[in-house]
Design an enzyme around this catalytic site. Structure first.
Site, PDB file in Angstrom:
ATOM      1  N   TRP A 142       4.133   1.381  -0.816  1.00 41.01           N
ATOM      2  CA  TRP A 142       4.514   1.888  -1.802  1.00 41.01           C
ATOM      3  C   TRP A 142       3.591   2.507  -3.034  1.00 41.01           C
ATOM      4  O   TRP A 142       3.736   3.792  -4.022  1.00 41.01           O
ATOM      5  CB  TRP A 142       5.009   0.496  -2.715  1.00 41.01           C
ATOM      6  CG  TRP A 142       5.969   0.304  -3.317  1.00 41.01           C
ATOM      7  CD1 TRP A 142       6.696   1.510  -4.594  1.00 41.01           C
ATOM      8  CD2 TRP A 142       6.447  -0.394  -4.791  1.00 41.01           C
ATOM      9  NE1 TRP A 142       7.697   1.378  -5.418  1.00 41.01           N
ATOM     10  CE2 TRP A 142       7.357  -0.002  -6.275  1.00 41.01           C
ATOM     11  CE3 TRP A 142       6.210  -2.221  -4.594  1.00 41.01           C
ATOM     12  CZ2 TRP A 142       7.729  -1.072  -7.033  1.00 41.01           C
ATOM     13  CZ3 TRP A 142       5.973  -2.662  -5.179  1.00 41.01           C
ATOM     14  CH2 TRP A 142       7.391  -2.160  -6.221  1.00 41.01           C
ATOM     15  N   GLY A 161      10.996  -5.199   1.895  1.00 37.36           N
ATOM     16  CA  GLY A 161      10.275  -4.556   0.600  1.00 37.36           C
ATOM     17  C   GLY A 161      10.806  -5.587  -0.296  1.00 37.36           C
ATOM     18  O   GLY A 161      10.960  -4.464  -1.936  1.00 37.36           O
ATOM     19  N   SER A 215       4.709  -9.965   6.172  1.00 42.35           N
ATOM     20  CA  SER A 215       5.041  -8.970   6.586  1.00 42.35           C
ATOM     21  C   SER A 215       4.296  -8.311   7.729  1.00 42.35           C
ATOM     22  O   SER A 215       4.426  -7.641   8.741  1.00 42.35           O
ATOM     23  CB  SER A 215       4.602  -8.474   5.503  1.00 42.35           C
ATOM     24  OG  SER A 215       4.438  -6.633   5.390  1.00 42.35           O
ATOM     25  N   ARG A 269      -0.656  -9.703  -3.347  1.00 37.33           N
ATOM     26  CA  ARG A 269       0.468  -9.934  -3.162  1.00 37.33           C
ATOM     27  C   ARG A 269       0.860 -11.462  -2.695  1.00 37.33           C
ATOM     28  O   ARG A 269       0.018 -11.498  -2.133  1.00 37.33           O
ATOM     29  CB  ARG A 269       1.781  -8.835  -2.122  1.00 37.33           C
ATOM     30  CG  ARG A 269       2.743  -9.023  -1.822  1.00 37.33           C
ATOM     31  CD  ARG A 269       3.420  -8.679  -1.265  1.00 37.33           C
ATOM     32  NE  ARG A 269       4.725  -8.534  -0.132  1.00 37.33           N
ATOM     33  CZ  ARG A 269       5.105  -8.080   0.422  1.00 37.33           C
ATOM     34  NH1 ARG A 269       5.037  -7.578   1.026  1.00 37.33           N
ATOM     35  NH2 ARG A 269       6.377  -7.994   0.385  1.00 37.33           N
ATOM     36  N   HIS A 327      -8.365  -0.598   2.127  1.00 37.61           N
ATOM     37  CA  HIS A 327      -8.950  -2.218   2.430  1.00 37.61           C
ATOM     38  C   HIS A 327     -10.158  -2.807   2.131  1.00 37.61           C
ATOM     39  O   HIS A 327     -10.267  -4.061   1.841  1.00 37.61           O
ATOM     40  CB  HIS A 327      -7.497  -2.721   3.684  1.00 37.61           C
ATOM     41  CG  HIS A 327      -6.687  -2.124   3.901  1.00 37.61           C
ATOM     42  ND1 HIS A 327      -5.460  -2.252   3.012  1.00 37.61           N
ATOM     43  CD2 HIS A 327      -5.868  -1.305   4.670  1.00 37.61           C
ATOM     44  CE1 HIS A 327      -4.809  -1.991   3.451  1.00 37.61           C
ATOM     45  NE2 HIS A 327      -4.132  -1.601   4.839  1.00 37.61           N
ATOM     46  N   THR A 385       0.625  -1.761  -0.238  1.00 35.43           N
ATOM     47  CA  THR A 385       0.419  -0.445   0.074  1.00 35.43           C
ATOM     48  C   THR A 385       1.020   1.948  -0.214  1.00 35.43           C
ATOM     49  O   THR A 385       0.868   1.924  -0.416  1.00 35.43           O
ATOM     50  CB  THR A 385      -1.168   0.461   1.129  1.00 35.43           C
ATOM     51  OG1 THR A 385      -1.311  -1.315   2.035  1.00 35.43           O
ATOM     52  CG2 THR A 385      -2.572   1.041   0.879  1.00 35.43           C
TER      53      THR A 385
HETATM   54  P1  PAP Z   1      -0.703  -1.509   4.773  1.00 31.40           P
HETATM   55  O1  PAP Z   1      -1.113  -2.146   3.686  1.00 31.40           O
HETATM   56  O2  PAP Z   1      -0.291  -1.547   6.318  1.00 31.40           O
HETATM   57  O3  PAP Z   1      -0.541   0.265   4.502  1.00 31.40           O
HETATM   58  P2  PAP Z   1       2.120  -2.100   3.737  1.00 31.40           P
HETATM   59  O4  PAP Z   1       2.718  -0.872   2.824  1.00 31.40           O
HETATM   60  O5  PAP Z   1       0.957  -2.848   2.079  1.00 31.40           O
HETATM   61  O6  PAP Z   1       1.190  -2.116   4.778  1.00 31.40           O
HETATM   62  O7  PAP Z   1       2.853  -2.815   3.770  1.00 31.40           O
HETATM   63  C1  PAP Z   1       4.514  -2.466   3.827  1.00 31.40           C
HETATM   64  C2  PAP Z   1       4.813  -3.766   2.784  1.00 31.40           C
HETATM   65  O8  PAP Z   1       5.417  -3.078   2.237  1.00 31.40           O
HETATM   66  C3  PAP Z   1       6.186  -4.102   4.088  1.00 31.40           C
HETATM   67  O9  PAP Z   1       6.870  -5.505   3.177  1.00 31.40           O
HETATM   68  P3  PAP Z   1       7.660  -6.060   3.969  1.00 31.40           P
HETATM   69  O10 PAP Z   1       7.763  -6.071   5.055  1.00 31.40           O
HETATM   70  O11 PAP Z   1       8.136  -7.513   3.018  1.00 31.40           O
HETATM   71  O12 PAP Z   1       9.217  -5.481   3.514  1.00 31.40           O
HETATM   72  C4  PAP Z   1       7.085  -2.964   3.089  1.00 31.40           C
HETATM   73  O13 PAP Z   1       8.669  -3.088   3.414  1.00 31.40           O
HETATM   74  C5  PAP Z   1       6.467  -2.712   1.885  1.00 31.40           C
HETATM   75  N1  PAP Z   1       7.250  -1.298   1.096  1.00 31.40           N
HETATM   76  C6  PAP Z   1       7.049  -0.723   1.266  1.00 31.40           C
HETATM   77  N2  PAP Z   1       7.436   0.620   0.522  1.00 31.40           N
HETATM   78  C7  PAP Z   1       7.686  -0.511  -0.086  1.00 31.40           C
HETATM   79  C8  PAP Z   1       9.212   0.476  -1.364  1.00 31.40           C
HETATM   80  N3  PAP Z   1       8.688   1.834  -1.287  1.00 31.40           N
HETATM   81  N4  PAP Z   1       8.963  -0.821  -2.179  1.00 31.40           N
HETATM   82  C9  PAP Z   1       8.441  -1.840  -1.915  1.00 31.40           C
HETATM   83  N5  PAP Z   1       7.860  -2.499  -1.147  1.00 31.40           N
HETATM   84  C10 PAP Z   1       7.795  -1.394  -0.189  1.00 31.40           C
END
Ligand code: PAP
Length: 335
Positions: free
Chosen positions: A84, A305, A174, A166, A143, A82
Site C-alpha cells: 500500500w 486490508g 496477515s 502495524r 524490511h 508495504t
Molecule cells: P509485505 O511486507 O510482504 O510486502 P504487505 O504489503 O506489508 O506485505 O502486507 C500485505 C497486507 O497489506 C495485507 O493485509 P491483510 O492480510 O491484513 O489483509 C493486505 O491486504 C494489505 N494491503 C495491501 N494493499 C493494501 C491497500 N491498498 N490498502 C490497505 N491495505 C492493503
C-alpha cells in the site's frame, strides 16, 4: 534457473540453501538457526532473524550501496502495509510524470515491481547492481532493521526514511495467511493444521523474517524521535483512519507538498482512491499477475486490508500473550 517458472525460482532461493554462494554458506554456518516459516531456516545476525537468501542481500547492500542525497527509503516490518505505502509513495513522488488516471503505471504493474526492494530484489541477484537508471529521487523499499541498514544510510544527514508498522496482532494474522497461501500455491500440499499456532509462536519468539518485531519498531521509533526531519514514523492504523491527512504530511516531509492548484483539483483524494485496497485489489494485474522478480502471485499481497481482523483468528490466550509483549516492549508506541 528459468524465469518461465518464477515460482520455482522463489522456492529454490528461499528453501534450498545449496544455491547460496560458498562465502554465504560458510558465513551462516556460524549463526544461530531456527526453523523458518517460508524458508527452511532463519538465521540470527546482529539480533535479527533472516532467511539466508535475504541475509545475503542485506550483506551485499551493506557492502555496495551508494546513497544519493535525495534518496527515499520506505522501511516496513513485513505485512505492515508495504504494498500500500509503496503505491502511495510512488504515485505521490511521480505525480508530474504520471497523472492519476486509468493509464497510471499502478493500474498495470504491482507496486513491488515499481519500487525496488533493496535486499530482496536489487541486491539479491546481483551483489553490486547499477542503480543509476532510477529517476531522482530514487525510491527504495526494505524490511531491514535500523542496525542492518548500510552505514552510508544510517550515518548520512541526507536521504529520507518513511517507516511503516502495524498492530502486531494484525501483522501476525496477515503473515499467517501470506505464508500459508505461498505454501499451498506453490507446492499444492496442505498446510499443517496448527499453522496459525506455529506462526504465532515464531512471531512471539521474534524469529520470523526480520524479527523481533518489537525491536524493529522500537529502533525506528527512537531514530524518528531523534531525527524527525529525516525519519517519518507511521502506523498502518493511522493511515487507514486519516489517509488524506497523512498523505499531505508525507508530501511535506518529502519536500513535495501539494500546491493549492493540486489541492483544488482533488489530487490528494485521487491518489488515495487510486491506491485504495478496493481499487488495487480489483485490477487485473493484481488478481492474476505475478511479481517479476520472485514470481509470487500479486493477489498474495491483497487479502482484506482492514484493521482488527485478529479478533477472528487469535484465541484469548494468544491475545493475552501478544498484549503482554506489546505492553512490555512497545508501550511508548501505543500498541
Ligand atoms: P509485505 O511486507 O510482504 O510486502 P504487505 O504489503 O506489508 O506485505 O502486507 C500485505 C497486507 O497489506 C495485507 O493485509 P491483510 O492480510 O491484513 O489483509 C493486505 O491486504 C494489505 N494491503 C495491501 N494493499 C493494501 C491497500 N491498498 N490498502 C490497505 N491495505 C492493503
Amino acid at each position: 534457473m528459468s524465469f518461465d517458472e518464477p515460482s520455482a525460482w522463489l522456492r529454490e532461493r528461499v528453501e534450498d540453501e545449496n544455491k547460496l554462494s560458498q562465502e554465504m554458506k560458510t558465513f551462516i554456518s556460524n549463526l544461530p538457526k531456527q526453523k523458518g516459516l517460508i524458508a527452511s531456516n532463519n538465521y540470527e545476525y546482529e539480533g535479527f532473524w533472516y532467511p539466508a537468501v535475504f541475509l545475503q542481500g542485506v550483506l551485499a547492500c551493506q557492502r555496495h550501496f551508494q546513497p544519493q542525497s535525495s534518496d527515499i527509503f520506505l522501511v516496513t516490518f513485513p505485512k505492515s502495509g508495504t504494498t500500500w505505502l509503496k503505491s502511495l509513495l510512488f504515485a505521490l513522488l511521480n505525480r508530474r510524470r504520471f497523472p492519476i488516471d486509468k493509464n497510471h503505471p499502478l493500474c498495470t504493474t504491482n507496486s513491488h515491481d515499481l519500487v525496488p526492494f533493496l535486499e530482496m530484489k536489487t541486491y539479491l541477484k546481483t551483489p553490486n547492481p547499477n542503480l543509476n537508471y532510477l529517476p531522482s529521487p530514487r525510491l527504495f523499499s526494505t524490511h531491514m532493521p535500523w542496525t542492518a541498514l548500510p552505514e552510508s544510510i544510517r550515518n548520512s544527514s541526507t536521504g529520507k526514511i518513511v517507516y511503516l508498522c502495524r498492530n502486531p496482532k494484525d501483522a501476525v494474522v496477515s503473515l499467517y495467511h501470506f505464508w500459508t497461501k505461498l505454501k499451498l500455491g506453490e507446492t499444492n500440499k496442505g498446510v499443517e493444521p496448527n499453522a496459525m499456532v506455529k506462526t504465532f509462536e515464531s512471531f512471539c519468539l521474534g524469529v520470523t523474517d526480520y524479527g523481533p518485531f518489537w525491536r524493529h519498531m522500537l529502533d525506528y521509533w527512537k531514530q524518528s524521535k531523534e531525527n524527525p526531519d529525516r525519519i517519518y514514523f507511521l502506523k498502518y492504523e493511522d493511515m487507514k483512519e486519516q489517509p488524506t491527512m497523512h498523505l499531505r504530511r508525507l508530501a511535506e516531509f518529502l519536500d513535495c507538498p501539494f500546491s493549492p492548484d493540486e489541492e483544488e483539483s482533488g489530487l490528494v483524494e485521487d491518489i488515495i482512491k487510486l491506491c485504495s485496497f478496493e481499487n488495487l485489489s480489483n485490477l487485473e494485474v493484481n488478481k492474476n499477475g505475478k511479481l517479476s522478480f520472485v514470481g509470487i502471485q500479486n493477489n498474495s499481497y491483497f487479502r482484506q486490508g482492514k484493521t482488527g481482523d485478529w479478533k477472528n483468528h487469535l484465541t484469548g490466550e494468544m491475545v493475552r500473550k501478544l498484549n503482554a509483549i506489546c505492553e512490555e516492549k512497545l508501550r511508548e508506541l501505543g500498541f
